[in-house]
Design an enzyme around this catalytic site. Sequence first.
Site, PDB file in Angstrom:
ATOM      1  CG  HIS A  69     -42.602 -33.562  -1.509  1.00  0.00           C
ATOM      2  ND1 HIS A  69     -41.337 -33.563  -2.049  1.00  0.00           N
ATOM      3  CD2 HIS A  69     -42.430 -33.761  -0.178  1.00  0.00           C
ATOM      4  CE1 HIS A  69     -40.447 -33.775  -1.085  1.00  0.00           C
ATOM      5  NE2 HIS A  69     -41.086 -33.892   0.054  1.00  0.00           N
ATOM      6  CG  ASN A 142     -36.104 -35.124   0.086  1.00  0.00           C
ATOM      7  OD1 ASN A 142     -37.103 -35.222  -0.613  1.00  0.00           O
ATOM      8  ND2 ASN A 142     -36.152 -34.839   1.367  1.00  0.00           N
ATOM      9  CG  HIS A 333     -46.158 -46.325   1.745  1.00  0.00           C
ATOM     10  ND1 HIS A 333     -45.607 -45.696   2.850  1.00  0.00           N
ATOM     11  CD2 HIS A 333     -46.765 -47.445   2.220  1.00  0.00           C
ATOM     12  CE1 HIS A 333     -45.874 -46.409   3.932  1.00  0.00           C
ATOM     13  NE2 HIS A 333     -46.569 -47.465   3.574  1.00  0.00           N
TER      14      HIS A 333
HETATM   15 FE1  HDE Z   1     -42.313 -37.166   2.944  1.00  0.00          FE
HETATM   16  N1  HDE Z   1     -44.326 -37.003   2.762  1.00  0.00           N
HETATM   17  N2  HDE Z   1     -42.516 -37.215   4.956  1.00  0.00           N
HETATM   18  N3  HDE Z   1     -40.284 -37.136   3.199  1.00  0.00           N
HETATM   19  N4  HDE Z   1     -42.051 -37.050   0.994  1.00  0.00           N
HETATM   20  C1  HDE Z   1     -44.980 -36.884   1.596  1.00  0.00           C
HETATM   21  O1  HDE Z   1     -46.885 -38.110   1.059  1.00  0.00           O
HETATM   22  C2  HDE Z   1     -43.673 -37.448   5.605  1.00  0.00           C
HETATM   23  C3  HDE Z   1     -39.611 -37.213   4.373  1.00  0.00           C
HETATM   24  C4  HDE Z   1     -40.895 -37.168   0.289  1.00  0.00           C
HETATM   25  O2  HDE Z   1     -43.719 -37.225  -5.390  1.00  0.00           O
HETATM   26  C5  HDE Z   1     -46.476 -36.983   1.764  1.00  0.00           C
HETATM   27  O3  HDE Z   1     -48.005 -38.665  -0.800  1.00  0.00           O
HETATM   28  C6  HDE Z   1     -43.421 -37.621   7.008  1.00  0.00           C
HETATM   29  C7  HDE Z   1     -38.225 -37.499   4.139  1.00  0.00           C
HETATM   30  C8  HDE Z   1     -41.141 -37.053  -1.115  1.00  0.00           C
HETATM   31  O4  HDE Z   1     -45.560 -37.996  -4.482  1.00  0.00           O
HETATM   32  C9  HDE Z   1     -46.649 -37.242   3.264  1.00  0.00           C
HETATM   33  C10 HDE Z   1     -42.075 -37.467   7.171  1.00  0.00           C
HETATM   34  C11 HDE Z   1     -38.089 -37.590   2.796  1.00  0.00           C
HETATM   35  C12 HDE Z   1     -42.510 -36.879  -1.239  1.00  0.00           C
HETATM   36  C13 HDE Z   1     -45.212 -37.229   3.738  1.00  0.00           C
HETATM   37  C14 HDE Z   1     -41.520 -37.214   5.873  1.00  0.00           C
HETATM   38  C15 HDE Z   1     -39.378 -37.359   2.213  1.00  0.00           C
HETATM   39  C16 HDE Z   1     -43.053 -36.886   0.094  1.00  0.00           C
HETATM   40  C17 HDE Z   1     -47.275 -35.866   1.187  1.00  0.00           C
HETATM   41  C18 HDE Z   1     -41.274 -37.507   8.449  1.00  0.00           C
HETATM   42  C19 HDE Z   1     -36.813 -37.856   1.997  1.00  0.00           C
HETATM   43  C20 HDE Z   1     -43.288 -36.671  -2.501  1.00  0.00           C
HETATM   44  C21 HDE Z   1     -48.018 -36.460   0.013  1.00  0.00           C
HETATM   45  C22 HDE Z   1     -41.435 -38.668   9.197  1.00  0.00           C
HETATM   46  C23 HDE Z   1     -36.178 -39.112   2.307  1.00  0.00           C
HETATM   47  C24 HDE Z   1     -43.641 -37.963  -3.157  1.00  0.00           C
HETATM   48  C25 HDE Z   1     -47.652 -37.845   0.003  1.00  0.00           C
HETATM   49  C26 HDE Z   1     -44.364 -37.715  -4.457  1.00  0.00           C
HETATM   50  C27 HDE Z   1     -44.424 -36.759   0.382  1.00  0.00           C
HETATM   51  C28 HDE Z   1     -44.924 -37.485   5.022  1.00  0.00           C
HETATM   52  C29 HDE Z   1     -40.148 -36.971   5.685  1.00  0.00           C
HETATM   53  C30 HDE Z   1     -39.578 -37.366   0.801  1.00  0.00           C
HETATM   54  C31 HDE Z   1     -47.538 -36.275   3.992  1.00  0.00           C
HETATM   55  C32 HDE Z   1     -44.459 -37.882   8.061  1.00  0.00           C
HETATM   56  C33 HDE Z   1     -37.148 -37.698   5.219  1.00  0.00           C
HETATM   57  C34 HDE Z   1     -40.114 -37.114  -2.229  1.00  0.00           C
HETATM   58  O5  HDE Z   1     -47.238 -38.475   3.512  1.00  0.00           O
END
Ligand code: HDE
Length: 664
Positions: A69, A142, A333
């Site tokens: 993202h 999402n 978060h």
């Molecule tokens: Fe994320 N995800 N994600 N994700 N995600 C990040 O956090 C992560 C998941 C989503 O505009 C990171 O600050 C793991 C689902 C959005 O700043 C990180 C898992 C969904 C955004 C991270 C998921 C998301 C992130 C990267 C599986 C939809 C952007 C930078 C367990 C429900 C937020 C950050 C923004 C961002 C980890 C799965 C949505 C690495 C470990 C499911 C919208 O922490």
Amino acid sequence: MMNKKDQNLESFRKNNDGKAMTTNQGLKVSEDENTLRAGERGPSLLEDFHFREKMTHFDHERIPERIVHARGYGAHGEFEVYEDLSAYTYADFLTQPSKKTPVFVRFSTVQGSKGSADSVRDVRGFATKFYTDQGVFDLVGNNIPVFFIQDAMKFPDLVHAVKPEPHHEMPQGGSAHDTFWDFFAQNPESTHTTMWVMSDRGIPKNFRQMEGFGVHTFRLINKNGEAHFVKFHWKPKQGLESMVWDEAQIVAGKNTDFHRQDLYEAIDKGDYPEWELGLQIIPESDEFQFDFDILDPTKIWPEDEVPVKIVGKMTLNRNVDNVFAETEQVAFHPGHIVPGLDFTNDPLLQGRLFSYTDTQISRLGGPNFHQIPINRPVSPVHNNQRDGMHQMHIHQGQVAYHKNALNANNPHTTAPEDGGFEHYQEKIDAYKIQKRSESFKDYYTQARLYLNSLSEPEFDHTVSGFSFELGKCVDINIKQNAVNQLNKVSRLLAERVAENIGVSVPETNEEVQLEKADSQLTMDKFDRPLRGHAVGIVVDGEVSNDILKSYAKAMVDQQRNYAFISDKPRNIEEDFGITETFDTVHPTLFDSLIIISNNTTIFDKTEEFAELTYQHFKPLVLSENAATALANSRVDSSQPGVITSNDPEVIVQAFTKPRYWDRQ
Ligand code: HDE
């Protein structure tokens, strides 16, 4: 209304007009263009502390981009709930209809780096920060309601597979490469989500016309301690729109910033995008009443079975002042939660609860990122956490521990009945075990449900999506393995893709016939208001300003955006429209095209613009002369959505649909 640029300038002036330039130590600067050197033509001297401070700061202007993202764009707004939901929750932003809760939303792509194009095929992030009076609540969702994997343990694998391949760092911003499709074929839990991404949902037209989903199952808790399972939805009031793949690819080159520009401009001119918040609610007692596990993030709750209750509205009404300070530094978060809401045991959500704070520590340089203005709650913060990188507070006093007598035990904890957060008391009776629940193991039923729900054009686009992406793979085994997977979902899909990419379809087909379709999943169900629709008006040859003004007026009256396009910028005496040239814009950047010509011969460029608009199924309006001039082109004016008229009023009314898929 003053636009954002002017507001920004005004506030800059207020703070800076007449002020002396200083170093960061408050020293007035007398020279800011020449370094200190030994003689006018001599070498620079290390002693020049002003130069070193300026350059050191510059050298550290960037921070690590998000691992996923990275490419995103945000805006401020507010949320209001329509009705008191206290039967379900005691979260104050969901129970007080008079209340306006400030929000910040960041939209994003997932795969590409910060500088990648907006219009790639990808899932879009839709993350909302609610600054409630009880603390920050982040709904980090999402634009697609399901996810590729079921357990957080697999997230690094998924991301390594979809990101540019490490040996040559290609491709940027897309999943059309071997490692992603190898992951797809070897990890069947990704099947359902991949169907969505290969469909029109993977290439949204803009951020304003996307749905949003919390994806996971959360809990709503009421004052009596009763819990309901809940899924969150954002329904766009602007309708739902996607691009045609050919168009998306062209836009990636013609305007990398297409989505962010659309959002910024809509807000800047007061056309505020709105989303309604919808809840799907299941009482705790019905947890096991479905033929899928309601905690599985690769499953939707079919809207036909669990309707979406519309409960509130979010309006985005303010662009940021500074993208770095706000959009880049915002830290979402899923663990930022408020009383009246809670998590469930969805194993993907549980892992996210660890990952997000952890990643901010390296991205934002330490544990005090909550003190950055965009991340600060509106409710007061008091605790015994101290020090750390970039500490912004000068904490007073001797005591930084709990419990204490020296400070009368302050700051004190708050009982749940007085507003303190309490984790939902869920009874667990289980073995400690590393094993996926059997109830998570149906990977294909809902993938089929989704395919069955699509309209015919949407299904065709999905076939093309798979064919493009798999066609781009190099390894023939990966293509074959992927088609073998598709064959488990739909014979028809597998056959059509296999033919397009030159592999075979397995003889046996495990497809289980599924008559069901969810009428809510097709994009066709959405109203498609044409507010904010962008119209390109090609002015071919001499046309009077009076005529142009009548077009401009009709567009403004109907809330359409428009730009006049010609071979040269027009010398327009009055400000009634933007003038572009064939070099500065492209038909893919508009939602529809009008061609005005007084002659029966037209520019080659006009013909090219008309043909591409036609090919992308968009409304095309031709003046009578233009229609004659295009008689021998690829535009067939008898086809749907090609209108011949010289009357601007008739023309704007004639746009009833954004796309005419039935055009041959
Ligand atoms: Fe994320 N995800 N994600 N994700 N995600 C990040 O956090 C992560 C998941 C989503 O505009 C990171 O600050 C793991 C689902 C959005 O700043 C990180 C898992 C969904 C955004 C991270 C998921 C998301 C992130 C990267 C599986 C939809 C952007 C930078 C367990 C429900 C937020 C950050 C923004 C961002 C980890 C799965 C949505 C690495 C470990 C499911 C919208 O922490």
